[in-house]
Design an enzyme around this catalytic site. Structure first.
Site, PDB file in Angstrom:
ATOM      1  N   ASP A 261      -9.999   0.794  -7.024  1.00 24.63           N
ATOM      2  CA  ASP A 261     -11.116   1.643  -6.615  1.00 24.63           C
ATOM      3  C   ASP A 261     -11.198   2.916  -7.446  1.00 24.63           C
ATOM      4  O   ASP A 261     -11.678   3.942  -6.968  1.00 24.63           O
ATOM      5  CB  ASP A 261     -10.964   2.017  -5.136  1.00 24.63           C
ATOM      6  CG  ASP A 261      -9.650   2.734  -4.840  1.00 24.63           C
ATOM      7  OD1 ASP A 261      -8.609   2.328  -5.394  1.00 24.63           O
ATOM      8  OD2 ASP A 261      -9.652   3.711  -4.063  1.00 24.63           O
TER       9      ASP A 261
ATOM     10  N   ARG B 115     -16.629  -1.665 -17.427  1.00 26.93           N
ATOM     11  CA  ARG B 115     -16.021  -1.616 -16.092  1.00 26.93           C
ATOM     12  C   ARG B 115     -16.200  -2.971 -15.395  1.00 26.93           C
ATOM     13  O   ARG B 115     -15.292  -3.491 -14.749  1.00 26.93           O
ATOM     14  CB  ARG B 115     -16.648  -0.490 -15.241  1.00 26.93           C
ATOM     15  CG  ARG B 115     -16.355   0.911 -15.771  1.00 26.93           C
ATOM     16  CD  ARG B 115     -16.712   1.982 -14.747  1.00 26.93           C
ATOM     17  NE  ARG B 115     -18.138   2.079 -14.454  1.00 26.93           N
ATOM     18  CZ  ARG B 115     -19.011   2.832 -15.120  1.00 26.93           C
ATOM     19  NH1 ARG B 115     -18.601   3.571 -16.142  1.00 26.93           N
ATOM     20  NH2 ARG B 115     -20.283   2.870 -14.777  1.00 26.93           N
TER      21      ARG B 115
ATOM     22  N   LYS C 174     -11.037   3.176   2.602  1.00 30.50           N
ATOM     23  CA  LYS C 174      -9.929   4.035   2.169  1.00 30.50           C
ATOM     24  C   LYS C 174     -10.425   5.456   1.962  1.00 30.50           C
ATOM     25  O   LYS C 174     -11.501   5.661   1.399  1.00 30.50           O
ATOM     26  CB  LYS C 174      -9.350   3.516   0.864  1.00 30.50           C
ATOM     27  CG  LYS C 174      -8.264   4.427   0.310  1.00 30.50           C
ATOM     28  CD  LYS C 174      -7.986   4.182  -1.147  1.00 30.50           C
ATOM     29  CE  LYS C 174      -8.204   5.463  -1.913  1.00 30.50           C
ATOM     30  NZ  LYS C 174      -7.675   5.401  -3.283  1.00 30.50           N
TER      31      LYS C 174
ATOM     32  N   GLU D 127      -4.714   7.827   4.156  1.00 30.85           N
ATOM     33  CA  GLU D 127      -3.897   8.111   2.969  1.00 30.85           C
ATOM     34  C   GLU D 127      -3.781   9.595   2.657  1.00 30.85           C
ATOM     35  O   GLU D 127      -4.548  10.142   1.867  1.00 30.85           O
ATOM     36  CB  GLU D 127      -4.488   7.371   1.748  1.00 30.85           C
ATOM     37  CG  GLU D 127      -3.679   7.573   0.480  1.00 30.85           C
ATOM     38  CD  GLU D 127      -4.264   6.867  -0.748  1.00 30.85           C
ATOM     39  OE1 GLU D 127      -5.341   6.250  -0.628  1.00 30.85           O
ATOM     40  OE2 GLU D 127      -3.650   6.946  -1.811  1.00 30.85           O
TER      41      GLU D 127
ATOM     42  N   GLU E 243      -1.945  11.772   0.515  1.00 29.86           N
ATOM     43  CA  GLU E 243      -0.982  11.621  -0.591  1.00 29.86           C
ATOM     44  C   GLU E 243      -0.174  12.896  -0.785  1.00 29.86           C
ATOM     45  O   GLU E 243      -0.727  13.983  -0.924  1.00 29.86           O
ATOM     46  CB  GLU E 243      -1.696  11.260  -1.894  1.00 29.86           C
ATOM     47  CG  GLU E 243      -0.679  11.122  -3.031  1.00 29.86           C
ATOM     48  CD  GLU E 243      -1.251  10.585  -4.331  1.00 29.86           C
ATOM     49  OE1 GLU E 243      -2.480  10.448  -4.443  1.00 29.86           O
ATOM     50  OE2 GLU E 243      -0.439  10.316  -5.243  1.00 29.86           O
TER      51      GLU E 243
ATOM     52  N   LYS F  14      -1.434   4.448   4.245  1.00 28.62           N
ATOM     53  CA  LYS F  14      -1.084   4.372   2.827  1.00 28.62           C
ATOM     54  C   LYS F  14      -0.297   5.626   2.458  1.00 28.62           C
ATOM     55  O   LYS F  14      -0.849   6.587   1.919  1.00 28.62           O
ATOM     56  CB  LYS F  14      -2.367   4.231   1.996  1.00 28.62           C
ATOM     57  CG  LYS F  14      -2.109   4.020   0.524  1.00 28.62           C
ATOM     58  CD  LYS F  14      -3.280   3.362  -0.166  1.00 28.62           C
ATOM     59  CE  LYS F  14      -3.139   3.464  -1.670  1.00 28.62           C
ATOM     60  NZ  LYS F  14      -4.094   2.669  -2.407  1.00 28.62           N
TER      61      LYS F  14
ATOM     62  N   GLY G 217       1.777   5.931  -6.891  1.00 26.61           N
ATOM     63  CA  GLY G 217       1.901   7.357  -7.194  1.00 26.61           C
ATOM     64  C   GLY G 217       2.514   7.743  -8.533  1.00 26.61           C
ATOM     65  O   GLY G 217       3.054   8.832  -8.648  1.00 26.61           O
ATOM     66  N   GLY G 218       2.482   6.870  -9.524  1.00 23.63           N
ATOM     67  CA  GLY G 218       3.039   7.229 -10.834  1.00 23.63           C
ATOM     68  C   GLY G 218       4.429   6.655 -11.078  1.00 23.63           C
ATOM     69  O   GLY G 218       5.020   6.872 -12.136  1.00 23.63           O
TER      70      GLY G 218
ATOM     71  N   SER H  79      -0.094  -1.098  -1.723  1.00 24.78           N
ATOM     72  CA  SER H  79      -1.512  -0.941  -2.044  1.00 24.78           C
ATOM     73  C   SER H  79      -1.538  -0.182  -3.364  1.00 24.78           C
ATOM     74  O   SER H  79      -1.889   0.984  -3.414  1.00 24.78           O
ATOM     75  CB  SER H  79      -2.227  -0.156  -0.939  1.00 24.78           C
ATOM     76  OG  SER H  79      -3.567   0.081  -1.315  1.00 24.78           O
TER      77      SER H  79
ATOM     78  N   TYR I 108      -6.900  11.080  -8.547  1.00 25.89           N
ATOM     79  CA  TYR I 108      -7.301   9.676  -8.586  1.00 25.89           C
ATOM     80  C   TYR I 108      -8.795   9.514  -8.712  1.00 25.89           C
ATOM     81  O   TYR I 108      -9.537  10.112  -7.971  1.00 25.89           O
ATOM     82  CB  TYR I 108      -6.816   8.952  -7.312  1.00 25.89           C
ATOM     83  CG  TYR I 108      -6.884   7.475  -7.482  1.00 25.89           C
ATOM     84  CD1 TYR I 108      -5.948   6.833  -8.259  1.00 25.89           C
ATOM     85  CD2 TYR I 108      -7.915   6.744  -6.917  1.00 25.89           C
ATOM     86  CE1 TYR I 108      -6.016   5.466  -8.461  1.00 25.89           C
ATOM     87  CE2 TYR I 108      -7.982   5.379  -7.114  1.00 25.89           C
ATOM     88  CZ  TYR I 108      -7.030   4.752  -7.875  1.00 25.89           C
ATOM     89  OH  TYR I 108      -7.115   3.412  -8.082  1.00 25.89           O
TER      90      TYR I 108
END
Ligand code: 13P
Length: 393
Positions: A76, A98, A188, A220, A222, A262, A305-306, A331, A393
């Site tokens: 997404d 895309r 989300k 989520e 983060e 998430k 997350g990297g 996810s 993101y």
């Protein structure tokens, strides 16, 4: 930005100080009923909790997404973020590029064996593949539930010290109804935690609106990896954040059986010299979840997350070495797509190899969901971290 430092400057307020919560702060339903007169009790109370007319469907959707050996493919990326991904392989950020990339992802053969849900950006929800098939239909044929990113991204919070807030609540009900109509069954909303109760409030309102419109909300908040702090500090911050999130979810009458979470895994900051083993990450993360997340929540679907592809899989595997009260799964965006994207490089002749790369990661994480991943035969590339400072993101 990293909530670890921001929390110091924005302490969690005492519950009595919460301004946002006050609009729905009322005596709890049970107290009201006990004290009310017969006449008042007979009248429908404005305070009684109204179940979403989609209640059964929400529970079913959440259980389908949280099914054994499967997790979510997060694809997404906003157009801006997708542009960065495409630039990394020398492609222009056009709708056609895309579309070509997303076609490759959703049509990887047998993807549904490992992937139960796919989060789409709005453009993709309404898009067709390069062969003219609706992307939503391709997903359904694969046995994958289509989901939709509904937040409108982060913007600077006026008058703050580089903090941000997440937009998208205005008009969310009508957008959600349209997304449902188009085939989405879950949503989300990702916010980066700067001010915990502000972020938690937004997440809870989004979750209530989603459920009202038939979409299972993925919640989520983060907690970014940025920083030199150790794992104990992340644990402390995560406990505060999840306490806030569940307080507001409950205040907003969100049905816990019909949500998915998430979270970020509990790890040391990306620049912390002391690294943690998968066993340590699992131990910290599971004790956080056990302290904060009710067992009625069907699924915990971690973001990557990297972390490197392999790291994210090893950590998930470590968390599934013993039964958990919830389905503990993935996810991932970067940790599923990185090698796939590089393998493709924008060339038609690489599509099959790129799909195989995606399937390799999806299968590895499927095994990790079952606690059966061994880590054998992974490439060096899959072990490379993907942390980007101040990632948006
Ligand atoms: P990552 O797994 O790349 O951190 O993705 C985060 C996300 O929220 C995608 O939906």
């Amino acid at each position: 930005m990293a909530s670890t430092s921001l929390l110091k400057s924005s302490p969690v307020l005492d519950k009595s100080e919460w301004v946002k919560g006050q609009s729905i702060r009322q005596p709890s339903v049970s107290i009201l009923r006990c004290n009310s007169s017969t006449a008042a009790a007979a009248a429908p109370s404005a305070l009684s909790i109204r179940a979403s007319s989609y209640a059964d469907e929400l529970v079913k959707t959440a259980k389908t997404v949280a099914s054994p050996g499967r997790g979510i493919l997060a694809m997404d990326e906003s157009n801006a973020t997708c542009g960065k991904r495409l630039a990394s392989i020398g492609l222009e950020n056009t709708e056609a590029n895309r579309q070509a990339y997303r076609t490759l992802l959703v049509s990887a053969p047998g993807l549904g064996n490992y992937i139960s849900g796919a989060i789409l950006f709005e453009e993709t929800l309404y898009q067709s593949t390069v062969d003219g098939k609706k992307i939503v239909d391709v997903l359904k044929e694969q046995g994958i539930v289509p989901g939709i990113k509904v937040d409108k991204g982060l913007v600077p919070l006026a008058g703050s010290n580089d903090e941000s807030w997440c937009q998208g609540l205005d008009g969310l009900a009508s957008r959600s109804a349209a997304y449902y109509e188009q085939g989405a069954r879950f949503a989300k909303w990702r916010t980066v935690v700067s001010i915990p109760n502000e972020a938690a409030w937004g997440l809870a309102r989004y979750a209530a609106i989603s459920q009202d419109n038939g979409l299972v909300p993925i919640v989520e908040p983060e907690i970014l990896l940025d920083g030199e702090h150790g794992i104990d500090r992340t644990f402390e911050v995560a406990q505060k954040v999840w306490a806030e999130v569940f307080f507001y979810l409950a205040e907003n009458n969100v049905m816990f059986e019909g949500i998915l979470l998430k979270p970020s895994m509990v790890t040391p900051g990306a620049e912390c010299p002391v690294r943690a083993t998968p066993q340590q990450v699992a131990e910290y993360t599971l004790s956080l979840l056990k302290r904060r997340i009710p067992p009625s929540v069907p699924g915990i679907m971690f973001l990557s997350g990297g972390q490197s592809e392999v790291e994210a899989t090893l950590n998930l595997n470590a968390m599934n070495q013993a039964p958990n009260p919830w389905h503990v799964s993935f996810s991932y965006a970067r940790a599923l797509q990185n090698t796939c994207l590089k393998t493709w490089g924008g060339a038609a002749e690489n599509v099959e190899a790129a799909q195989q790369a995606l399937l390799t990661r999806a299968k590895a994480n499927s095994l990790a969901q079952l606690g059966k991943y061994t880590g054998e035969g992974e490439s060096d590339e899959a072990k490379e971290g993907m942390f980007v400072k101040g990632y948006v993101y």
